[in-house]
Design an enzyme around this catalytic site. Structure first.
Site, PDB file in Angstrom:
ATOM      1  N   LYS A  19       0.581  -0.632   0.185  1.00 59.70           N
ATOM      2  CA  LYS A  19      -0.016   0.397  -0.091  1.00 59.70           C
ATOM      3  C   LYS A  19       0.941   1.901  -0.396  1.00 59.70           C
ATOM      4  O   LYS A  19       0.403   2.243  -0.889  1.00 59.70           O
ATOM      5  CB  LYS A  19      -1.180   0.282   1.254  1.00 59.70           C
ATOM      6  CG  LYS A  19      -2.314  -1.182   0.884  1.00 59.70           C
ATOM      7  CD  LYS A  19      -2.912  -0.260   2.053  1.00 59.70           C
ATOM      8  CE  LYS A  19      -2.809  -1.114   3.293  1.00 59.70           C
ATOM      9  NZ  LYS A  19      -4.500  -1.632   4.535  1.00 59.70           N
ATOM     10  N   GLY A 183      18.209   2.445  -4.339  1.00 63.08           N
ATOM     11  CA  GLY A 183      16.914   2.666  -5.154  1.00 63.08           C
ATOM     12  C   GLY A 183      17.105   4.138  -4.954  1.00 63.08           C
ATOM     13  O   GLY A 183      16.571   5.178  -5.774  1.00 63.08           O
ATOM     14  N   LYS A 184      17.346   3.625  -4.271  1.00 67.28           N
ATOM     15  CA  LYS A 184      17.779   5.695  -3.765  1.00 67.28           C
ATOM     16  C   LYS A 184      18.780   6.806  -4.876  1.00 67.28           C
ATOM     17  O   LYS A 184      19.900   5.537  -5.061  1.00 67.28           O
ATOM     18  CB  LYS A 184      18.181   5.546  -1.718  1.00 67.28           C
ATOM     19  CG  LYS A 184      17.099   4.395  -1.199  1.00 67.28           C
ATOM     20  CD  LYS A 184      16.929   5.703   0.565  1.00 67.28           C
ATOM     21  CE  LYS A 184      16.601   4.400   1.197  1.00 67.28           C
ATOM     22  NZ  LYS A 184      15.160   5.609   1.529  1.00 67.28           N
ATOM     23  N   HIS A 242      20.938  -2.985   3.796  1.00 69.90           N
ATOM     24  CA  HIS A 242      21.223  -1.729   3.562  1.00 69.90           C
ATOM     25  C   HIS A 242      22.151  -1.101   3.485  1.00 69.90           C
ATOM     26  O   HIS A 242      23.375  -0.750   2.382  1.00 69.90           O
ATOM     27  CB  HIS A 242      19.900  -1.020   4.085  1.00 69.90           C
ATOM     28  CG  HIS A 242      18.931  -1.684   3.682  1.00 69.90           C
ATOM     29  ND1 HIS A 242      18.080  -2.391   2.858  1.00 69.90           N
ATOM     30  CD2 HIS A 242      17.786  -0.977   4.573  1.00 69.90           C
ATOM     31  CE1 HIS A 242      16.662  -2.584   3.020  1.00 69.90           C
ATOM     32  NE2 HIS A 242      16.608  -1.657   4.209  1.00 69.90           N
ATOM     33  N   ARG A 339      15.805  11.522  12.189  1.00 72.13           N
ATOM     34  CA  ARG A 339      15.535  10.342  11.093  1.00 72.13           C
ATOM     35  C   ARG A 339      16.758  11.087   9.705  1.00 72.13           C
ATOM     36  O   ARG A 339      16.453  11.919   9.850  1.00 72.13           O
ATOM     37  CB  ARG A 339      14.173  10.413  10.778  1.00 72.13           C
ATOM     38  CG  ARG A 339      13.839   9.242   8.875  1.00 72.13           C
ATOM     39  CD  ARG A 339      12.852   8.868   8.880  1.00 72.13           C
ATOM     40  NE  ARG A 339      12.874   8.892   7.758  1.00 72.13           N
ATOM     41  CZ  ARG A 339      13.296   8.835   6.152  1.00 72.13           C
ATOM     42  NH1 ARG A 339      12.622  10.087   6.130  1.00 72.13           N
ATOM     43  NH2 ARG A 339      12.961   8.139   5.025  1.00 72.13           N
ATOM     44  N   TYR A 381      28.713  17.153   0.483  1.00 66.46           N
ATOM     45  CA  TYR A 381      29.009  18.625   0.923  1.00 66.46           C
ATOM     46  C   TYR A 381      30.448  18.005   1.332  1.00 66.46           C
ATOM     47  O   TYR A 381      30.876  16.574   1.868  1.00 66.46           O
ATOM     48  CB  TYR A 381      28.310  19.184   1.784  1.00 66.46           C
ATOM     49  CG  TYR A 381      28.021  18.426   3.430  1.00 66.46           C
ATOM     50  CD1 TYR A 381      26.957  18.953   3.720  1.00 66.46           C
ATOM     51  CD2 TYR A 381      28.460  18.931   4.062  1.00 66.46           C
ATOM     52  CE1 TYR A 381      26.958  18.127   4.585  1.00 66.46           C
ATOM     53  CE2 TYR A 381      28.412  18.297   5.832  1.00 66.46           C
ATOM     54  CZ  TYR A 381      27.372  18.012   5.061  1.00 66.46           C
ATOM     55  OH  TYR A 381      26.258  17.622   7.223  1.00 66.46           O
ATOM     56  N   ARG A 466      20.118   9.464  21.488  1.00 64.92           N
ATOM     57  CA  ARG A 466      21.454   9.569  20.201  1.00 64.92           C
ATOM     58  C   ARG A 466      22.165   8.167  20.702  1.00 64.92           C
ATOM     59  O   ARG A 466      22.880   7.808  19.754  1.00 64.92           O
ATOM     60  CB  ARG A 466      22.242  11.026  20.545  1.00 64.92           C
ATOM     61  CG  ARG A 466      21.455  11.532  19.517  1.00 64.92           C
ATOM     62  CD  ARG A 466      22.832  13.337  20.273  1.00 64.92           C
ATOM     63  NE  ARG A 466      22.626  14.201  20.101  1.00 64.92           N
ATOM     64  CZ  ARG A 466      22.558  15.012  18.913  1.00 64.92           C
ATOM     65  NH1 ARG A 466      24.026  14.562  17.938  1.00 64.92           N
ATOM     66  NH2 ARG A 466      22.112  16.425  18.232  1.00 64.92           N
TER      67      ARG A 466
HETATM   68  C1  BG6 Z   1      13.351  -1.593   5.875  1.00 65.76           C
HETATM   69  C2  BG6 Z   1      13.444  -1.979   7.770  1.00 65.76           C
HETATM   70  O1  BG6 Z   1      14.300  -2.651   5.112  1.00 65.76           O
HETATM   71  O2  BG6 Z   1      13.613   0.050   5.749  1.00 65.76           O
HETATM   72  C3  BG6 Z   1      12.925  -0.835   8.493  1.00 65.76           C
HETATM   73  O3  BG6 Z   1      13.042  -2.935   8.280  1.00 65.76           O
HETATM   74  C4  BG6 Z   1      13.141   0.337   7.968  1.00 65.76           C
HETATM   75  O4  BG6 Z   1      13.280  -1.556   9.574  1.00 65.76           O
HETATM   76  C5  BG6 Z   1      13.315   0.782   6.657  1.00 65.76           C
HETATM   77  O5  BG6 Z   1      12.369   1.071   8.505  1.00 65.76           O
HETATM   78  C6  BG6 Z   1      14.148   2.194   6.124  1.00 65.76           C
HETATM   79  O6  BG6 Z   1      13.735   2.440   5.005  1.00 65.76           O
HETATM   80  P1  BG6 Z   1      13.470   4.250   4.591  1.00 65.76           P
HETATM   81  O7  BG6 Z   1      13.893   4.171   2.888  1.00 65.76           O
HETATM   82  O8  BG6 Z   1      12.632   4.570   5.550  1.00 65.76           O
HETATM   83  O9  BG6 Z   1      14.834   4.400   4.811  1.00 65.76           O
END
Ligand code: BG6
Length: 486
Positions: A19, A183-184, A242, A339, A381, A466
């Site tokens: 979704k 993909g970012k 990641h 974040r 930067y 932190r």
């Molecule tokens: C996912 C994780 O792969 O990536 C999540 O399972 C995490 O826990 C998310 O929140 C983060 O992705 P993004 O694109 O929001 O940084």
């Protein structure tokens, strides 16, 4: 394209990922005119729903990136007319046969009917659903491509088992393993930055780089997603995939070409040159309540007394000519103060001390640092030393600054848009090859097993902080200071 049609089937169509990400991404591609003219989307899941109910469910998630409301609403309507729903179980062929028949009805107009399956379903039905989709709903006249997303097992052995299971039904070139970080925008740009700029490439080694930091921070906790999260923990959830993928791209040698196989050969090579993570390389944390903000253990979906880490800092090393001795430090956590995700490259000191007394007391503060902010407010930067303008001679650090929003003034596509489009086009550059996945697991499996066996307790940190102090000690042991806290 004119001779072919495309069916996209989303298994697990009522789930969160579908979704929030998949349907919106498909709509964006449609809106941008990037999908074949003859295409349809099918949602598939266990719960019963009519096509109309399915369309209602996904409507609210479809948004247009460009600011053209009327055109957007019109496009949404056209898109929704191509969306259908089929209910059925994952572990029996019946539903998939019915799905295939319905797909066929729409596809009849074109000689070549390609089918793409996105698996957004829980691990326990993963294999049976893939098997059923591949055996009972694969395309008879065109290609079949199956997109799978983590968890790819929990360790080397379970990942290999899953791999063998998939291979019984699908050829490797039909499997697209997604890591959405690839993909970012800023991650795709990493290799461009490195290999197309004369000023960076020569500096990209132990000779000039002192350490590299890959930081992932989220300012929210598991919030009801603890059932899934608790079985995996932060290391499996974001670091082993990641963040490690980012390092592979960052540190690999220049590929022979931009072909998927050439790129992935280099990524596997660098992963296999990395030192297997040991318990002393890891600091784990778990967030606790602060004021009204709930702790991890307060999440009702988390088992009582769980020791699962929601934070980890890890030091990794690459034992090759280019990177020997350079710490690659990871830091990832949930329920932290902000974040963001970024890569920080800290360079060595300038030799000699010509300006040392003009620079303030802290020599570290005068080192160059390249920051690649993956999100939010994407930016690249470089911190450089500069003379404070005026008659005196005093130095300070300032930035050569590329802020995407200012420079490009476009909204960046979501990672899933890019990745889904690549699947449509059969481009595997941004997908994980099987040997790459196994190499990544091999680096983490021993430590994950050891931490679980020894029931190592994570260090508690307050929600919104932190993270645990242990992360600083780990960095200090390697003579590093976290750049994001400077
Ligand atoms: C996912 C994780 O792969 O990536 C999540 O399972 C995490 O826990 C998310 O929140 C983060 O992705 P993004 O694109 O929001 O940084």
């Amino acid at each position: 394209w004119t001779a072919s049609s495309l069916s996209v089937v989303v298994l697990g169509a009522s789930g969160d990922l579908a979704k929030k990400k998949i349907f919106p991404a498909l709509f964006s591609l449609y809106y941008e005119g990037l999908l074949p003219e003859n295409f349809q989307v099918f949602g598939y899941a266990r719960s019963k729903m009519t096509d109309a109910e399915f369309r209602d469910m996904i409507t609210s998630t479809l948004t247009c990136r460009v600011n053209a409301r009327e055109r957007c609403a019109e496009a949404q309507e056209r898109f929704l007319k191509r969306c259908f729903y089929q209910a059925g179980p994952y572990d029996e062929p019946g539903g998939f046969q019915a799905l295939s028949t319905r797909l066929g009805e729409q596809e009849a107009v074109k000689p070549r009917a390609n089918r793409m399956f996105f698996l957004s379903i829980p691990p326990n039905v993963f294999l049976s659903a893939t098997g059923n989709a591949a055996d009972h709903a694969r395309s008879k006249s065109g290609w079949t491509r199956v997109i799978v997303e983590k968890p790819f097992g929990r360790d080397s052995a379970s990942s290999a088992e899953l791999g063998r299971g998939l291979a019984q039904h699908l050829a490797e070139d039909e499997i697209y393993r997604i890591d959405h970080y690839l993909g970012k925008e800023l991650i795709e740009n990493l290799t461009v930055l490195r290999f197309s700029n004369r000023v960076f490439e020569p500096l990209w080694s132990r000779q000039y780089i002192r350490n590299v930091q890959i930081i992932f921070s989220e300012n929210f906790g598991t919030e009801g997603r603890g059932g899934y999260f608790d079985q995996y923990g932060i290391i499996r959830d974001v670091i082993q995939n990641h963040l490690l993928q980012i390092v592979a791209l960052f540190a690999m040698e220049q590929p022979v070409s931009l072909d998927a196989e050439d790129i992935r050969n280099e990524k596997v090579k660098v992963l296999r040159s990395m030192k297997v993570v040991a318990p002393e390389d890891v600091v784990m944390g778990q967030y606790r309540a602060r004021g009204k903000l709930p702790g991890y253990l307060d999440d009702k979906t988390v088992p009582e007394g769980s020791l699962t880490p929601t934070f980890a800092a890890i030091a990794m090393f690459i034992n090759n000519h280019r990177w020997d001795g350079v710490p690659f430090l990871f830091k990832a956590g949930k329920a932290l103060h902000k974040r963001y995700a970024e890569i920080r490259v800290q360079f060595r000191h300038v030799p000699g001390n010509l300006y040392r007394d003009k620079q303030g007391a802290d020599p570290d503060a005068a080192c160059n640092e390249l920051v690649i902010r993956i999100q939010p407010k994407e930016a690249i930067y470089l911190k450089i030393n500069n003379k404070v303008p005026g008659l005196g001679l005093r130095l300070e650090q300032t930035r050569l600054d590329l802020q995407y929003q200012q420079q490009y003034q476009v909204e960046l596509p979501d990672a899933y848009e890019r990745l889904l489009l690549d699947v449509v086009n059969g481009d595997k550059r941004l997908f994980i090859r099987y040997d790459e996945l196994q190499a990544a697991w091999d680096l983490y499996t021993p430590v994950l097993h050891e931490l679980e066996r020894s029931q190592a307790a994570p260090e508690l940190y307050p929600y919104g902080s932190r993270g645990p102090l242990g992360a600083h000690y780990l960095a200090a042991r390697h003579n590093v200071r976290w750049g994001d806290l400077a």
